[in-house]
Design an enzyme around this catalytic site. Structure first.
Site, PDB file in Angstrom:
ATOM      1  N   LYS A 115       0.862  -1.187   0.000  1.00  0.00           N
ATOM      2  CA  LYS A 115       0.000   0.000   0.000  1.00  0.00           C
ATOM      3  C   LYS A 115       0.888   1.222   0.000  1.00  0.00           C
ATOM      4  CE  LYS A 115      -4.506   0.876   0.606  1.00  0.00           C
ATOM      5  NZ  LYS A 115      -5.559  -0.070   0.198  1.00  0.00           N
TER       6      LYS A 115
HETATM    7  N1  GLU Z   1      -7.388  -0.120  -3.112  1.00  0.00           N
HETATM    8  C1  GLU Z   1      -8.160  -1.302  -3.237  1.00  0.00           C
HETATM    9  C2  GLU Z   1      -8.263  -2.058  -1.917  1.00  0.00           C
HETATM   10  O1  GLU Z   1      -8.036  -1.511  -0.889  1.00  0.00           O
HETATM   11  C3  GLU Z   1      -7.732  -2.174  -4.401  1.00  0.00           C
HETATM   12  C4  GLU Z   1      -6.378  -2.740  -4.331  1.00  0.00           C
HETATM   13  C5  GLU Z   1      -5.996  -3.387  -5.661  1.00  0.00           C
HETATM   14  O2  GLU Z   1      -6.845  -3.565  -6.523  1.00  0.00           O
HETATM   15  O3  GLU Z   1      -4.829  -3.692  -5.768  1.00  0.00           O
HETATM   16  O4  GLU Z   1      -8.637  -3.190  -1.892  1.00  0.00           O
END
Ligand code: GLU
Length: 425
Positions: A115
């Protein structure tokens, strides 16, 4: 045993990483996993910090701070969103990266957890400034990401256009088109059909299963959705189409309420036209906080983290909570809901449709072959039901919460992979 009046023995100001660690410990207590593996999983593998200079439209330069946290990649490349938000910090990125590890594992997707984000309020940037920030960020992140290493995606404050700029900047530097470096792109450049709707859709699919589990008829079910952005709007519309009565939805400015059920297809989402939710001509308006405490069957917090807290958890009247946002429930609130017997269906399963369709997108990019929307939605449903059943199996054989059950499924898979690979050297 705590009575309903007692104050839980937990710090309210817990950071995302503290919450994520606590959840890991709870799951570990139910499993016979090597303590060394658990210790490894308490820590991120690495956290990268960057400074990103951007020329503002007035010619001045601003330097923004960015992070990318890598938690665990034992099952595959790091995967997770990239957020533009003033509250981004290192601890939060690590906690959110840990949640991505469990989210991918509970879905049995061959990715790990990552992240990142930039400390910026995207509302303060013009479109051109956002593009320059994104392109420069892609350049700074290039040494630690890549289609086989770490694949970012949209998150709070970022969208398909952001991913398009990011993919273009990365590809220009690599000297070849690399669609697999990010997911959540527009379909014209390798994005998947159905990716934008997927997190909300999965919240809808999971809620449908929850209602069946508790013998509730969708036609007699009332739902309140906090946050009518991409996740909330798609979840609300899915449940509305199923026959449920979505009585309240909100955006940052407030909530609208109709005891007879809103026409969710008529309310424009916050992403579609900001300000249109609270501006909608509904029978009643409410403050955001009032929406959370409505006496409904299902409450879906789908906006931001930490909205269900020790402050308001005792006032929640919903029978079931399904988490649309990442981390909307603090540990204190979780404990209160456990005492009150309110089931909380965790984010790592409920909104996992996003990363699941991201995985489909990555497969499409690598194979250079597009799937139809029908195929995406069909396979998404299959994967959500598979994960729901895996969580339900743990829930039914152990005396645990739904969240613990999901973490147990995820931790078992991650620990098994660590065990099989072993420690090098
Ligand atoms: N930001 C999204 C989540 O928290 C998607 C993450 C992704 O698709 O890699 O699940």
């Amino acid at each position: 045993m705590a009575s309903t009046q007692s104050t839980p023995d937990l710090e309210e100001e817990e950071t995302a990483v503290e919450t994520a660690r606590r959840q890991l410990e709870r799951a570990a207590a139910h499993l016979d996993v090597d303590e060394g593996v658990i210790e490894r999983l308490r820590h991120p593998k690495s956290v990268h910090r960057f400074t990103v200079p951007v020329e503002r439209d007035d010619g001045t330069m601003e330097v923004y701070t960015a992070y990318r946290a890598h938690h665990d990649n034992v099952r595959g490349p790091y995967k997770g969103g990239l957020r533009y938000h003033p509250g981004v910090n290192e601890e939060e990125c690590v906690g959110l990266a840990m949640w991505m590890t469990w989210k991918c594992a509970v879905m049995d997707i061959p990715f790990g957890g990552g992240k990142g984000g930039v400390v910026v309020d995207p509302k303060d940037l013009s479109g051109d400034e956002k593009e320059r920030l994104t392109r420069r960020l892609a350049q700074e992140l290039r040494p630690v990401i890549g289609p086989m290493n770490d694949i970012p995606a949209p998150d709070m404050g970022t969208d398909p256009q952001t991913m398009a700029w990011f993919m273009d900047a990365y590809s220009m530097q690599e000297g070849e088109t690399c669609p697999g470096v990010v997911t959540g792109k527009p379909p014209s450049i390798g994005g998947s059909y159905g990716r934008e709707e997927a997190p909300g859709r999965s919240v809808g699919i999971v809620t449908e299963q929850v209602l069946e589990h508790y013998d509730m008829d969708p036609a007699d079910t009332t739902v309140a959705v906090q946050g009518f952005g991409s996740v909330g709007a798609n979840a609300a519309r899915y449940l509305d189409d199923l026959g449920a009565s979505v009585v309240a939805v909100s955006d940052v400015d407030g909530a609208i309420y109709d005891p007879d059920g809103l026409d969710t297809n008529d309310v424009e989402g916050h992403d579609e036209r900001p300000g249109m939710v609270s501006g909608y001509d509904a029978p009643e308006t409410l403050a955001n906080e009032e929406l959370l405490t409505l006496d409904v069957d299902v409450l879906i917090p789908a906006a931001i983290g930490n909205v269900l807290t020790g402050e308001n958890a005792r006032d929640i009247q919903a029978d079931i909570i399904v988490e649309g946002a990442n981390g909307p429930t603090t540990s204190t609130a979780d404990q209160i809901f456990e005492e009150k017997g309110i089931p909380v269906i965790p984010d790592i399963l409920a909104n996992a449709g996003g990363v699941t369709v991201s995985y489909f997108e990555w497969l499409q990019d690598i194979n250079r072959r597009k799937w139809t929307l029908e195929r995406v939605n069909e396979e998404l449903e299959t994967e959500m039901l598979r994960a729901w059943n895996a969580m339900k199996a743990e829930y039914e054989v152990r005396d645990v919460t739904w969240r613990d059950a999901a973490y147990i499924v995820a931790l078992k898979r991650v620990a098994e992979a660590h065990g099989a690979r072993g420690l090098w050297p």
